[in-house]
Each structure stands twice: as structure tokens, then as C-alpha cells.
Design a protein around this motif. Structure first.
Motif, PDB file in Angstrom:
ATOM      1  N   CYS A  38       0.823  -1.221   0.000  1.00  0.00           N
ATOM      2  CA  CYS A  38       0.000   0.000   0.000  1.00  0.00           C
ATOM      3  C   CYS A  38       0.850   1.260   0.000  1.00  0.00           C
ATOM      4  O   CYS A  38       0.470   2.260  -0.624  1.00  0.00           O
ATOM      5  CB  CYS A  38      -0.946   0.003   1.200  1.00  0.00           C
ATOM      6  SG  CYS A  38      -2.142  -1.368   1.200  1.00  0.00           S
ATOM      7  N   LYS A  42      -3.184   3.932   0.559  1.00  0.00           N
ATOM      8  CA  LYS A  42      -4.543   3.495   0.824  1.00  0.00           C
ATOM      9  C   LYS A  42      -4.802   3.556   2.322  1.00  0.00           C
ATOM     10  O   LYS A  42      -3.915   3.293   3.130  1.00  0.00           O
ATOM     11  CB  LYS A  42      -4.770   2.058   0.321  1.00  0.00           C
ATOM     12  CG  LYS A  42      -4.617   1.900  -1.188  1.00  0.00           C
ATOM     13  CD  LYS A  42      -4.872   0.458  -1.615  1.00  0.00           C
ATOM     14  CE  LYS A  42      -4.739   0.293  -3.119  1.00  0.00           C
ATOM     15  NZ  LYS A  42      -4.965  -1.117  -3.552  1.00  0.00           N
ATOM     16  N   LYS A  44      -6.805   2.190   5.626  1.00  0.00           N
ATOM     17  CA  LYS A  44      -7.401   0.951   6.111  1.00  0.00           C
ATOM     18  C   LYS A  44      -7.688   1.098   7.610  1.00  0.00           C
ATOM     19  O   LYS A  44      -7.210   2.023   8.271  1.00  0.00           O
ATOM     20  CB  LYS A  44      -6.464  -0.250   5.890  1.00  0.00           C
ATOM     21  CG  LYS A  44      -5.987  -0.428   4.453  1.00  0.00           C
ATOM     22  CD  LYS A  44      -7.090  -0.945   3.551  1.00  0.00           C
ATOM     23  CE  LYS A  44      -6.573  -1.209   2.143  1.00  0.00           C
ATOM     24  NZ  LYS A  44      -7.643  -1.684   1.245  1.00  0.00           N
ATOM     25  N   HIS A  52      -1.756  -6.544   6.964  1.00  0.00           N
ATOM     26  CA  HIS A  52      -0.887  -6.189   5.843  1.00  0.00           C
ATOM     27  C   HIS A  52       0.579  -6.139   6.261  1.00  0.00           C
ATOM     28  O   HIS A  52       1.470  -6.589   5.525  1.00  0.00           O
ATOM     29  CB  HIS A  52      -1.315  -4.833   5.274  1.00  0.00           C
ATOM     30  CG  HIS A  52      -2.508  -4.921   4.374  1.00  0.00           C
ATOM     31  ND1 HIS A  52      -2.793  -3.970   3.411  1.00  0.00           N
ATOM     32  CD2 HIS A  52      -3.478  -5.851   4.260  1.00  0.00           C
ATOM     33  CE1 HIS A  52      -3.899  -4.312   2.767  1.00  0.00           C
ATOM     34  NE2 HIS A  52      -4.331  -5.448   3.272  1.00  0.00           N
TER      35      HIS A  52
END
Length: 526
Positions: A38, A42, A44, A52
């Protein structure tokens, strides 16, 4: 967090980082994810970020936590010796251009990346070299790779060979991987969007976390032997190259920024057609939206779509649809040059999207709507000022089959003429089993003798007038009532109106653009 991802130290570091980020987050439910995949691009929730970081590891270039701790200003990170003007500094401290689109300005996000770009642009290729810097040499080599279709392996071998020829302390990367890392600072990023193999949906927005298509039920992932799912390998991918950052970079170059107002500054106005700005379609926009027309830097665009075979084999079942964007603000000698023809979408095969191409056009349409409704703050290097950049799509450029896919008009059968529509003169030949189209004498002047001749044509005289092209409003009225479901396996329903003679098969996604219905119908035929 720089430890081995499987070690206990890394696990402790992740938890410490997450607690630190929660204490400083503006929105605890939407924090930038710093994993290697990412890269803080992004947002989250905390549980997804933890997963992640455990699976992908942390982005190793993320040394200064300006996105999870105290937000430091970009000006403070710059040294007094930086050769960047105040206007440029203001530009690079702007907020991300579009939180809606998830598009972040890489320079504002990561000042270290901008410094690295400046260093590469000023560092000689080798001590004493005056012709090339590290960045300019790499860009020229990479452009040649794209122009002559060099393979990745041949390009890596070439870089290694050049590295041996140059002095030992040269700055040329020796592998394609290292070259890409250097060029990533330019911000020419792309987005890989997973797609349903039956062209039903793109896995974005509300479908981003789905693993199966909600329409046809097909798996998002590729199927291997015995129909086993290969996790992590998408069945179909759309490559999207966001145009907004590239538009902004055009205006950051003084020469290009100056040329982008050629249609307003240098165009000859003598009543003849010299440029698309002299065409009725351009004038429709100027007349209906004077505020848009008052800013000559606002862009007038067109997109071109067609199928190609990337392997140059006529028998290959694989196909590829490139969607190219053209900017008409430039002078005629430049607007169709390769440098300014911008690839925005790449729809990979093996199946052609056909009438379901609207699924793949959705990201581009979203950006076009954003450019029209909101605009983006852009720095003009030629005039040394900030302005709000907007854009309008004037038309599409296709061959006849692609026109049918893009516009939703029937291009085969008894009503294949986009102008005549339901009044198309067509006859099916008995022996050849082909449909031929007649009645073209309607478009001739009424006084021409050809209209009264019989033997040379179909043994009938022609006195009817040519049909008038539909307006955008009339087209929209016809397609509004059509029920067309996207996807190869969705069970097509063409129309619920009961009109079997309709020459329209779907409502095009272009009608999501506010201005599309105001444009001339002949724009659909470009």
C-alpha cells in the motif's frame, strides 16, 4: 520494524507502531497503511493494517513517520540551498489532489522522494560528464526500450553492458529493477484493478474486498488444474494510468504549459477550420458553459479505443484494448504526437470486453467527472501561479465495430446506420445471405438528376429527404428505457420497451458525464 518479518522483534514493533498511530490518528478507522504493497497510498482500519504489515512487511523507504505522528510541513524539510521557488513549494505542500479517487501527490506525501528526484536530475552520469545526468540518461534509455519493444531481459543486459563501458564510478543502474526504482520518483504510477473474468464488475469501491463476483459467482482468482483456486493471482486485470497527475505535470513544464493555450493565443480566426477549436462541437461547450470557456487552460479531450493483438499473430486468441486520450488544447502539429497521446486504460484479454467495455471505462469516467465538477489545483510554471484545472470530453474516436461497443448503437443487421437508425434502407440478398444498404440518394440535393433515375439504381425514383441526426437529448430518451445487464454470463435483456426495431442496445456510460447529452450526436460518430 526493519527486522525480519517473522521475528518477535518485528511483531513487537508492529504493535508499538499501531498504538503510536492510533494516538495520533485523525480518523482511527481510516489510517494510511504503510505496508510494502500500500505504501501509505490506501487507508485501512487498524486490523487490516496489522494483517498487511504481517503479510507484506513495511515499506522500507518509510523512515519519517509524518503520516502517523506529528504532521511536519514540507517547507521545514527543505534546506535553504534548495533551488525551488516559493510557488513550487506551495504546490508540493498541497493536499492530495483527490481523496475520492485515492490519488495522492507523491511529492507532497514523501518529501524525501522529491529530494531524491532533484539529486538524480543534477548528479552527472559519471564524474566530468556534461551531457547526461543520472535521471536524463535513464529516461532516454527507458524511452528507447518502450519505442523499440525491448524485452526486460535485454534491457537489463544492456544496462550491465553500458555499466562496464562507463567509468567505474558511474551512476547508471545495472538492472531493470533498480532503474524502475529510480523512475518511480517521477510519479508515473499505474493502478492494477482486478476484474471479473466475465466482465461483470471491477473489484473497486464497494466490491474491493470481494473474492467472488456478486453477479456471476466466478472467483476473483485464477483457476489452476482441476479448477483449484490460485490465491493472490487475479483472473483478469485492468491497468489504469490516472491522467490527472500527468495533466498537472504538463503544466509544471514551462514550454508545454505555454503550448496548452495555443488555441486561445495563436490560433488564426478567419472562418476556416484550422483547429478543433473552430469546430461546432468546441463552440457548443463555449456557449453552454462560459465559465469553463473563460479559462483557456481548461482541457478539451477525446479518447480513442480499438482492439489490438500484442503478439502480432492473426490466429492468436489473445486481445488487448488500449484506451488513448488526446488533448486538443495543443497546436495541430503537437496534439497528435506520440508524446501527448496519453495511454489511460489497458484492458487485457483473452476475451474482448465487447459491449461490456463500460465496466472498464468506469475509473476513467470517475476522473473525468471529478475534473468537470471540482477541478484540481494545478501549478502553471509558465505563468507562475496556481489555478483550478478542469476538463471536458468532446468525443470518442473509433472504428465502426468499436463505435458500437462504446456508444451502445447497433452496427450490424437491418438498422446498422447510426444516422438513419430505424429508417435505414436495407435488404438481405437471397443467395449471398448478406445485408446491403441502399437509399443513399436521400442525401443528395433534391435537384440532382440521379434522384429521378431508375435503371442505374433500384428501379425506383427517390424523392425522400435525408433523415436528421438525433440530438444528445433524443439519444438519451431512447436509451433510458433500455435494460441492459453488464457481464458475459448475466443473461442479456436488451429492452423492456417492446420495440424490436430500436437501433440502440444499451445506455452508454458516457451519459454519466453531465455534459454528454448536450453535445451533438455526430460527436458519437468520430
Amino acid at each position: 520494524m526493519s527486522k525480519n518479518g517473522l521475528s518477535h522483534e518485528y511483531e513487537v514493533g508492529v504493535e508499538y507502531f499501531l498504538q503510536f498511530a492510533l494516538r495520533n490518528a485523525n480518523n482511527p478507522n481510516a489510517m494510511p497503511c504503510p505496508c510494502a504493497k500500500c505504501g501509505n497510498l490506501k487507508t485501512k482500519d487498524i486490523d487490516t493494517i496489522r494483517a498487511h504489515l504481517c503479510c507484506n512487511g513495511i515499506d522500507l523507504t518509510y523512515h519519517t513517520w509524518i503520516w502517523h505522528g506529528e504532521r511536519s510541513k514540507f517547507e521545514n524539510s527543505m534546506n535553504d540551498g534548495d533551488r525551488v521557488g516559493q510557488d513550487e513549494r506551495k504546490y508540493f505542500t498541497e493536499e492530495p489532489i483527490s481523496m475520492v479517487h485515492g490519488a495522492y501527490d507523491s511529492y507532497a506525501k514523501n518529501p524525501n522522494q522529491f529530494h531524491k528526484l532533484l539529486e538524480d536530475a543534477e548528479k552527472p552520469l559519471y564524474p566530468g560528464c556534461v551531457k547526461f545526468t543520472k535521471l536524463s540518461a535513464l529516461v532516454k534509455l527507458y524511452n528507447s526500450k518502450a519505442k523499440y519493444s525491448w524485452s526486460d531481459k535485454s534491457f537489463t543486459d544492456l544496462l550491465g553492458l553500458f555499466g562496464q563501458m562507463l567509468p567505474d564510478d558511474n551512476e547508471l543502474p545495472l538492472t531493470l529493477y533498480d532503474a524502475k526504482k529510480s523512475l518511480c520518483a517521477l510519479g508515473m504510477d499505474y493502478v492494477k484493478i482486478h476484474a471479473c473474468p466475465n466482465d461483470c464488475i471491477l473489484y473497486r469501491k464497494e466490491y474491493e474486498d470481494f473474492t467472488n463476483c456478486p453477479i456471476c459467482g466466478m472467483s476473483r482468482w485464477k483457476l489452476g488444474k482441476n479448477s483449484t483456486i490460485i490465491g493472490g493471482v487475479p483472473a483478469k486485470v485492468l491497468w489504469y494510468f490516472p491522467p490527472i497527475p500527468r495533466f498537472q505535470r504538463w503544466f509544471q513544464q514551462k514550454v508545454i504549459s505555454k503550448e496548452l493555450t495555443w488555441h486561445a493565443d495563436k490560433r488564426i480566426r478567419d472562418g476556416y477550420l484550422h483547429h478543433p477549436a473552430d469546430a461546432p462541437s468546441w463552440k457548443v461547450v463555449d456557449h453552454n458553459w462560459p465559465n469553463f470557456a473563460s479559462e483557456p487552460r481548461n482541457l478539451r479531450l477525446a479518447i480513442s479505443a480499438d482492439v489490438m493483438n500484442p503478439h502480432s499473430l492473426m490466429s492468436s486468441a489473445y486481445s488487448c484494448w488500449p484506451i488513448v486520450m488526446i488533448t486538443y488544447n495543443l497546436p495541430p502539429s503537437l496534439c497528435m504526437k506520440r508524446k501527448f497521446m496519453m495511454l489511460t486504460l489497458l484492458i487485457s484479454g483473452p476475451k474482448q470486453p465487447g459491449n461490456d467495455i463500460d465496466v472498464y471505462l468506469a475509473p476513467l469516467i470517475d476522473d473525468l467527472k471529478f475534473l468537470w465538477d471540482n477541478g484540481v489545483d494545478t501549478y502553471d510554471a509558465y505563468r507562475k501561479e496556481m489555478f483550478s484545472l478542469r476538463a471536458v470530453l468532446l468525443w470518442t474516436i473509433n472504428d465502426f465495430p468499436a463505435y458500437g461497443n462504446m456508444s451502445g448503437c447497433i452496427v450490424k443487421g437491418y438498422h446498422a446506420c447510426p444516422i438513419c437508425g430505424e429508417e435505414t434502407y436495407s435488404t438481405r440478398l437471397k443467395h449471398s445471405r448478406k445485408i446491403v444498404y441502399t437509399g443513399h440518394r436521400r442525401f443528395l440535393p433534391t435537384s440532382l438528376p440521379y434522384r429521378r433515375q431508375k435503371k442505374a439504381f433500384n428501379r425506383n425514383q427517390e424523392f425522400k429527404l435525408a433523415p436528421k441526426p438525433l440530438t444528445g437529448y433524443e439519444v438519451l430518451e431512447r436509451v433510458e428505457r433500455i435494460n441492459y445487464r453488464l457481464g458475459k454470463m448475466s443473461g442479456k435483456i436488451k429492452s423492456n420497451v417492446g420495440d424490436e426495431k430500436s437501433c440502440w442496445k444499451k445506455k452508454s456510460i458516457f451519459f454519466e458525464l453531465e455534459y454528454w447529452k448536450h453535445l451533438h450526436f455526430d460527436m458519437f460518430l468520430m
